[in-house]
Structure formats: structure tokens, C-alpha cells
Design a protein around this motif. Structure first.
Motif, PDB file in Angstrom:
ATOM      1  N   ALA A 199      30.708   1.407  26.311  1.00 20.62           N
ATOM      2  CA  ALA A 199      30.114   1.472  24.981  1.00 20.62           C
ATOM      3  C   ALA A 199      30.823   2.512  24.124  1.00 20.62           C
ATOM      4  O   ALA A 199      31.122   2.273  22.953  1.00 20.62           O
ATOM      5  CB  ALA A 199      28.623   1.798  25.083  1.00 20.62           C
ATOM      6  N   SER A 220      32.830   1.666  20.671  1.00 25.35           N
ATOM      7  CA  SER A 220      32.420   2.291  19.406  1.00 25.35           C
ATOM      8  C   SER A 220      33.596   3.040  18.798  1.00 25.35           C
ATOM      9  O   SER A 220      33.799   3.030  17.583  1.00 25.35           O
ATOM     10  CB  SER A 220      31.274   3.275  19.626  1.00 25.35           C
ATOM     11  OG  SER A 220      30.287   2.690  20.421  1.00 25.35           O
ATOM     12  N   ASP A 256      35.788   0.603  17.079  1.00 27.00           N
ATOM     13  CA  ASP A 256      35.184   0.184  15.811  1.00 27.00           C
ATOM     14  C   ASP A 256      35.446   1.211  14.724  1.00 27.00           C
ATOM     15  O   ASP A 256      35.822   0.887  13.594  1.00 27.00           O
ATOM     16  CB  ASP A 256      33.662   0.024  15.969  1.00 27.00           C
ATOM     17  CG  ASP A 256      33.311  -1.207  16.786  1.00 27.00           C
ATOM     18  OD1 ASP A 256      34.221  -2.054  16.984  1.00 27.00           O
ATOM     19  OD2 ASP A 256      32.166  -1.328  17.238  1.00 27.00           O
ATOM     20  N   GLY A 288      28.078 -10.188  25.373  1.00 23.18           N
ATOM     21  CA  GLY A 288      27.321  -9.067  24.835  1.00 23.18           C
ATOM     22  C   GLY A 288      28.221  -8.200  23.956  1.00 23.18           C
ATOM     23  O   GLY A 288      27.841  -7.777  22.860  1.00 23.18           O
ATOM     24  N   ILE A 289      29.443  -7.960  24.431  1.00 30.63           N
ATOM     25  CA  ILE A 289      30.419  -7.182  23.659  1.00 30.63           C
ATOM     26  C   ILE A 289      30.758  -7.911  22.371  1.00 30.63           C
ATOM     27  O   ILE A 289      30.839  -7.314  21.301  1.00 30.63           O
ATOM     28  CB  ILE A 289      31.689  -6.931  24.504  1.00 30.63           C
ATOM     29  CG1 ILE A 289      31.378  -5.945  25.622  1.00 30.63           C
ATOM     30  CG2 ILE A 289      32.834  -6.432  23.636  1.00 30.63           C
ATOM     31  CD1 ILE A 289      32.526  -5.682  26.558  1.00 30.63           C
ATOM     32  N   ALA A 348      28.896  -9.978  20.668  1.00 32.19           N
ATOM     33  CA  ALA A 348      27.778  -9.887  19.731  1.00 32.19           C
ATOM     34  C   ALA A 348      27.726  -8.524  19.051  1.00 32.19           C
ATOM     35  O   ALA A 348      27.453  -8.431  17.859  1.00 32.19           O
ATOM     36  CB  ALA A 348      26.462 -10.160  20.471  1.00 32.19           C
ATOM     37  N   ASP A 349      28.029  -7.472  19.799  1.00 33.51           N
ATOM     38  CA  ASP A 349      27.892  -6.126  19.249  1.00 33.51           C
ATOM     39  C   ASP A 349      29.099  -5.629  18.465  1.00 33.51           C
ATOM     40  O   ASP A 349      28.968  -4.780  17.600  1.00 33.51           O
ATOM     41  CB  ASP A 349      27.624  -5.120  20.381  1.00 33.51           C
ATOM     42  CG  ASP A 349      26.227  -5.297  20.948  1.00 33.51           C
ATOM     43  OD1 ASP A 349      25.394  -5.915  20.262  1.00 33.51           O
ATOM     44  OD2 ASP A 349      25.980  -4.836  22.073  1.00 33.51           O
ATOM     45  N   HIS A 350      30.298  -6.104  18.816  1.00 40.43           N
ATOM     46  CA  HIS A 350      31.486  -5.453  18.269  1.00 40.43           C
ATOM     47  C   HIS A 350      32.433  -6.355  17.484  1.00 40.43           C
ATOM     48  O   HIS A 350      33.405  -5.864  16.927  1.00 40.43           O
ATOM     49  CB  HIS A 350      32.270  -4.752  19.377  1.00 40.43           C
ATOM     50  CG  HIS A 350      31.500  -3.653  20.036  1.00 40.43           C
ATOM     51  ND1 HIS A 350      31.398  -2.405  19.495  1.00 40.43           N
ATOM     52  CD2 HIS A 350      30.749  -3.646  21.168  1.00 40.43           C
ATOM     53  CE1 HIS A 350      30.639  -1.649  20.283  1.00 40.43           C
ATOM     54  NE2 HIS A 350      30.223  -2.379  21.296  1.00 40.43           N
ATOM     55  N   ARG A 354      20.221 -12.705  30.107  1.00 42.43           N
ATOM     56  CA  ARG A 354      19.478 -12.156  28.969  1.00 42.43           C
ATOM     57  C   ARG A 354      18.288 -11.360  29.476  1.00 42.43           C
ATOM     58  O   ARG A 354      17.675 -11.704  30.474  1.00 42.43           O
ATOM     59  CB  ARG A 354      18.954 -13.288  28.071  1.00 42.43           C
ATOM     60  CG  ARG A 354      20.015 -14.191  27.507  1.00 42.43           C
ATOM     61  CD  ARG A 354      19.345 -15.247  26.642  1.00 42.43           C
ATOM     62  NE  ARG A 354      18.762 -14.663  25.448  1.00 42.43           N
ATOM     63  CZ  ARG A 354      19.422 -14.580  24.291  1.00 42.43           C
ATOM     64  NH1 ARG A 354      20.647 -15.035  24.194  1.00 42.43           N
ATOM     65  NH2 ARG A 354      18.862 -14.042  23.244  1.00 42.43           N
TER      66      ARG A 354
END
Lengths: 292, 328
Positions: free
Chosen positions: B191, B195, B198, B216-217, B219-221, B260
């Protein structure tokens, strides 16, 4: 002599420092290093150490046994064997060090090229290497030395050429292994040109095994030089060389065994010392090979 | 801060093998918007890594590459090798999956970051080293000056990946390709690294191509996602749309296979039945048809990338899939 001592004071935690610590724990290797240094010192300081002129003959002291005056006795021309052994160290160590240096300079670039370029370049270099390795080292050296003519320089050149294929093969194998690593891929992704990859990235990583092999090869080269000089293809008389001293001594083995014993002992000791040093370096530089 | 930094059009890569030509990438197209992250997802062997190496120009000579690769409007696929090399590290950079092995064991962290600067900006050793330490600070390595003098074996995995990022970003490249940059790291470090990427991307306008198989990565990044299957693009579009309303049965399958936390307890993870087709002998038409639950006759012809709205495209004859999914 070795990279561990050459790079002044290696930084804490650097590969050099860790290897030095491992090396110093290896008693026989330290002994080997001490003997090697002793011979190097003798060779460098020969004019100061040798009690007599190694070439001057004297009819009044032919084949004297070892005594307080002539520690290792005298030879058939009245020359001091101790002085000749000291001066002979020059020829032997120079032949060993220079010819192996030349073999490295000759073999490593071709090995790197073959390993990194691959394809037909690799095929050509590897086949030539295989052909040279298929001939025994000493036979090849004798053949080359005979072809080049009897002189110490030619003997060294012959030994260098004969010793180079082992470095080609070693460097090639290590380079092929390195080529597949992610750090070489990363170096390429940073835009390093091929020569930088070879010299600045791959070469520093293959120095340890090359150093070990070079040390062991020096021992072989010293034997080869002695053999060539014994056969009259190396150091030319009257200049002293352990090999030519042995050759002269064989006619007087029963009357004057000291003529053979001391140069023989010198060859034995220096070759043993280089082998011990090489083994120690291997254990120190390649942790994977330890505990054999 | 808009526009497209990298535009890949109809990229095809063919390897010459003993069994004949192997078309590993079959005409893929995607774009990297400036300062955005595009995720490239798909299972092992789908061509993700080959695509990234093709963009970098790092494929072996045995690979035949066709199609165009536009870097800020400049066509680079046809450039001579020497010109391609100069782009690497300067305009295009890459970080690798395995931080444990992607640093040269014989050099210090600082040396390795400084190298990119010396190579492309011709800085002298001292200046490059100071810039390298600043770069190590930028990737949040504590005590950067001390760490710069350390060797890779003295650094942790997360630290090494930060060094890799510092190396890659040292010359402020336009495009950063991150090939599964966090697969080998602990989840918490993962994480942090993502970040960091980003944040750096936001600061420099670098476009990031994030190769991963972790949705998951994505979706987040990521801002956009390209789903690949067997050497082709199955579906691409904005992340929110693709993940919420997938329009290719393969993406539907992938999403079903992702664990999930909010699903009912005790349910088994769905799997995509069957195996990836052999690329030496791919099926006619749609390459997913052998595993597709919605297969019909038309699937024997190659599907184009249908526009399903709002920049969302899917290579499925049956898109949009909503009615079929509801019926199923």
C-alpha cells in the motif's frame, strides 16, 4: 594482489569487507598469502638479499655443499644456489603474474562478448575455446613456446595464450547467468548501452570467481614456466630460473643433490602457497561454495 | 494536464520458435493519458509483460514487432536501436516485480540511482550522487544519505523497491511501466509503495502503466484498465465502469474470482472454467469462446472492440451483457 586488499579500505558492509573477514578466518589461506608475499618480497629485493652475484662463476668453489658461507651450496659453475633461487623467484613470479594478467585481458573480453552477445558470436568463440581446451595446457604451451623461439618473454606469451581459454569459458558462463538476472534487465531499462552493461554491470559481479581462477592459474603458470625453462624454452642461461637450475642439477643428482633440492623446494612452496591462497579466496568470495 | 502521453496502436509481437511463429500479442491498442495510471490486467501468459517490454524496446531480436507506439506524438516503434536506448531511463522507465534481484548486488543504492542521471544528463559523480540522495528522500527512504552508501543486501524488500522507483524516476520519465511492483512485498508495504507511486505521478505528470493481476489494486490506484486475454485486449475503459459493469465474459469471470469481504460468508470463489488457449494454435474468432458460457455462432468470427459508451470498449459480440447476465 587481490581485490580485497587493492581497493584500499572497503566500505563497511561492502562485499569486499565481508570477504576479507571470511578470508582472515581461513588459516591455511593466510599462510599461503604469507608465503606468496615472502617470495614476492624476495623477488623484489633480490639485489639486496642475495649474498652473491647469481651469474658470476668461480672455478674455486664448484659444487660446494651447503655451508655457512653458501647456505644452499654452489652449482657446477661455482655460483651460489641461494642467490640464484632468490633471483629465480623474479623469473617465476613474473612469468606467473604477467602471463595470467595477459590471459585475463585476452580471455575475459572474449568470454563476456560470447556470453552476452550469444548467437553465432558465441558459437565461434566457444568452439575455438573448446579446441584450445582439448589440448593439455602444458603441451599447448610447449608447442607455442617452441614455435615462438626460446626466450622468457616468448614463454610467458605462450603460457598466457594457453591459459586464456579457461577465462573465456568462465567469463562466458558467468555472463550468461548474469544476462538473465533482473538487475541486468533493469540496467537495460535505464538505457545502458551494451558495453556499459558488460563492463560496469556484469564484470564487477564476476570478478570474485575470476580472481580465484587467476590465483590458481598463477600456480599453473609458474609450473609451466619452470617446465619450459627446464626444457630450455624459457629463461635463457646464464640468467637464473628454477626450471633451468633443475635441468642443470639432474646431471649431478648424486654428487650435488642441493642443486636440485632448493629450486625444487622453491617451486613446490610457491605453487602450494598460490593454491592455498586460491582455495581461501574461493571460500571467502563465494559463500555458496563453503562448507565443502 | 490532459492529452495522451503514450498511444499504442495495433501492437503485434511474434516470436520465431521451433514450432513456428508464435503470435504472443495480436494487435493490441491502448493509450496512457498524461499523469494517469492505466492498469494492464490478465492472467499469466496473456502478454502483459511482452507488451511492456515492447514499449520499452527490450524484446530480444527474435521478436518481430509491428504496429505503432507513439510517445507524445512521436512514433518510436521504428526508431533505430540506439535511439530507442536513449529513450530508456530518460523518457520511458520501468520497475520490476522482484525487488530482491533487480538491484545490482555489487553497487550501493546511491550509485545505482546516480547512474541514470550520469547516463542521461551527463552529471559528474558528485552532482549525480547528491541528486540521487535527494531522489531517495523523495521516495521516502529515511536517512537517505546513509542508505545511499549501503548495498542492496543491507536493505529490506520495500526499501529496495523504493530504490528501484528512485532509479526509474530519477530523470523524470514521461512513462513509467510498473510490472507487478508489489507482488513480492508485504501487504502493508504494498500500500505504501502504490501510494508513493500515485503521489510521484501527480507531481511529475508521468503516465503510469501498472501491470498487475490484483483487481483490488486496480480499483484503488488506476484510472483506466485494460483487460487482456490470450494476446488480445478483451475490454478496456474507465476503472469504475469496467469493474462495476464488465462487458466481456472474461472480465465477469475475473471479478467473480476475486475474493470480497462484503460477500456472504462461506461461499466458494468462482473460477473461470477451462484453460488458456495455446497461442501456437489459437481458436478461430473470439479467443475466449472455448471457456465462455455465453458462446453463440457468431463467436467464430473475431470480435472488434465494440464501443459500449463513455470510453468503455469490449471485444465481445454479445456486449452489452446486462440482459444476458440478468437472464443467467
Amino acid at each position: 594482489m587481490s581485490a580485497t586488499t587493492a581497493s584500499a579500505v572497503p566500505r563497511a558492509g561492502s562485499p569486499g569487507r565481508r570477504a576479507l573477514q571470511r578470508f582472515l578466518k581461513h588459516r591455511l589461506a593466510v599462510l599461503g598469502l604469507a608465503v606468496v608475499l615472502l617470495f614476492v618480497l624476495a623477488a623484489v629485493l633480490a639485489p639486496l638479499i642475495a649474498p652473491y652475484d647469481p651469474i658470476a662463476t668461480s672455478w674455486s668453489r664448484i659444487r660446494r655443499p651447503p655451508s655457512e658461507l653458501y647456505w644452499f651450496g654452489t652449482d657446477e659453475n661455482g655460483r651460489d644456489v641461494f642467490s640464484r633461487v632468490i633471483w629465480g623467484a623474479r623469473a617465476s613470479l613474473m612469468a606467473g603474474a604477467l602471463s595470467v594478467t595477459a590471459a585475463l585481458l585476452l580471455g575475459v573480453p572474449f568470454g563476456l562478448l560470447a556470453g552476452l552477445a550469444g548467437g553465432w558470436v558465441d558459437t565461434i568463440i566457444s568452439r575455438i575455446t573448446d579446441a584450445m581446451l582439448s589440448v593439455p595446457f602444458l603441451i599447448l604451451a610447449i608447442a607455442l613456446a617452441a614455435f615462438l623461439g626460446p626466450a622468457l618473454e616468448n614463454a610467458m606469451l605462450a603460457i598466457a595464450i594457453s591459459a586464456s581459454p579457461i577465462f573465456v569459458r568462465l567469463a562466458r558462463g558467468m555472463a550468461m547467468e548474469a544476462k538473465t538476472t533482473e538487475w541486468v534487465e533493469a540496467a537495460r531499462s535505464l538505457g545502458n548501452p551494451p558495453w556499459r552493461i558488460a563492463l560496469l554491470h556484469v564484470l564487477p559481479n564476476i570478478v570474485p570467481p575470476l580472481l580465484v581462477q587467476a590465483t590458481l592459474s598463477i600456480a599453473e603458470a609458474i609450473i609451466a614456466e619452470a617446465s619450459l625453462s627446464f626444457l630450455g624454452l624459457g629463461q635463457q642461461p646464464p640468467n637464473p630460473s628454477w626450471g633451468s637450475m633443475l635441468n642443470a642439477a639432474q646431471r649431478f643428482l648424486t654428487q650435488a643433490p642441493w642443486m636440485a633440492i632448493y629450486p625444487g623446494l622453491a617451486i613446490f612452496l610457491v605453487v602450494l602457497a598460490f593454491n592455498l591462497l586460491g582455495d581461501g579466496l574461493r571460500d571467502a568470495l563465494d559463500p555458496r561454495a563453503r562448507g565443502r | 494536464m490532459s492529452g495522451t502521453t503514450l498511444e499504442v496502436l495495433d501492437l503485434t509481437v511474434t516470436f520465431a520458435t521451433e514450432r513456428g511463429p508464435l503470435r504472443v500479442l495480436d494487435g493490441i491498442s491502448f493509450g496512457l493519458p498524461t499523469g494517469r495510471t492505466v492498469a494492464l490486467v490478465g492472467e499469466s501468459g496473456c502478454g502483459k509483460s511482452v507488451a511492456s517490454l515492447a514499449v520499452m524496446g527490450l524484446l530480444p531480436p527474435s521478436a518481430a514487432v509491428t504496429g505503432t507506439i507513439g510517445l507524445e506524438g512521436r512514433e518510436i516503434a521504428e526508431l533505430p536501436p540506439e535511439e530507442r536506448r536513449k529513450l530508456r531511463g530518460a523518457e520511458l522507465a520501468m520497475i520490476f516485480q522482484e525487488p530482491m534481484t533487480s538491484l545490482n548486488p555489487a553497487f550501493t543504492a546511491g550509485d545505482q540511482v546516480a547512474e541514470a542521471l550520469r547516463l542521461h544528463q551527463g552529471l559528474d559523480r558528485g552532482t549525480a550522487m547528491r541528486a540521487a540522495v535527494a531522489m531517495l528522500e523523495a521516495v521516502r527512504i529515511p536517512e537517505a544519505a546513509r542508505r545511499a552508501r549501503q548495498y542492496p543486501h543491507q536493505l529490506s524488500g520495500g526499501m529496495r523497491q523504493r530504490v528501484m522507483i528512485a532509479m526509474a524516476l530519477a530523470c523524470r520519465p514521461r512513462v513509467l511501466i510498473a510490472d507487478e511492483p508489489t507482488t513480492a512485498l508485504d501487504v502493508t508495504v504494498q500500500a505504501q509503495i502504490l501510494s508513493l507511486l500515485d503521489e510521484l505521478r501527480g507531481g511529475t505528470g508521468t503516465a503510469v502503466l501498472l501491470i498487475t493481476h490484483d483487481l483490488g489494486i486496480v480499483a484503488d490506484h488506476a484510472d483506466e484498465v485494460v483487460v487482456m486475454y490470450a494476446g488480445r485486449v478483451a475490454e478496456r475503459g474507465p476503472v469504475a465502469r469496467v469493474l462495476s459493469t464488465p462487458q466481456h465474459p472474461y472480465t465477469v469471470g475475473l471479478l467473480g474470482a476475486a475474493p470480497r469481504l462484503d460477500g456472504p460468508r462461506g461461499t466458494r470463489l468462482a473460477t473461470v472454467e477451462g484453460t488458456v488457449p495455446d497461442l501456437a494454435d489459437p481458436p478461430e474468432g473470439c479467443r475466449f469462446k472455448t471457456r465462455c458460457p455465453f458462446r453463440i455462432a457468431i463467436c467464430d468470427t473475431k470480435p472488434p472492440l465494440y464501443d459500449v459508451g463513455a470510453g468503455h470498449r469490449a471485444a465481445c459480440h454479445r456486449a452489452p451483457l446486462e440482459q444476458i447476465l440478468e437472464a443467467a
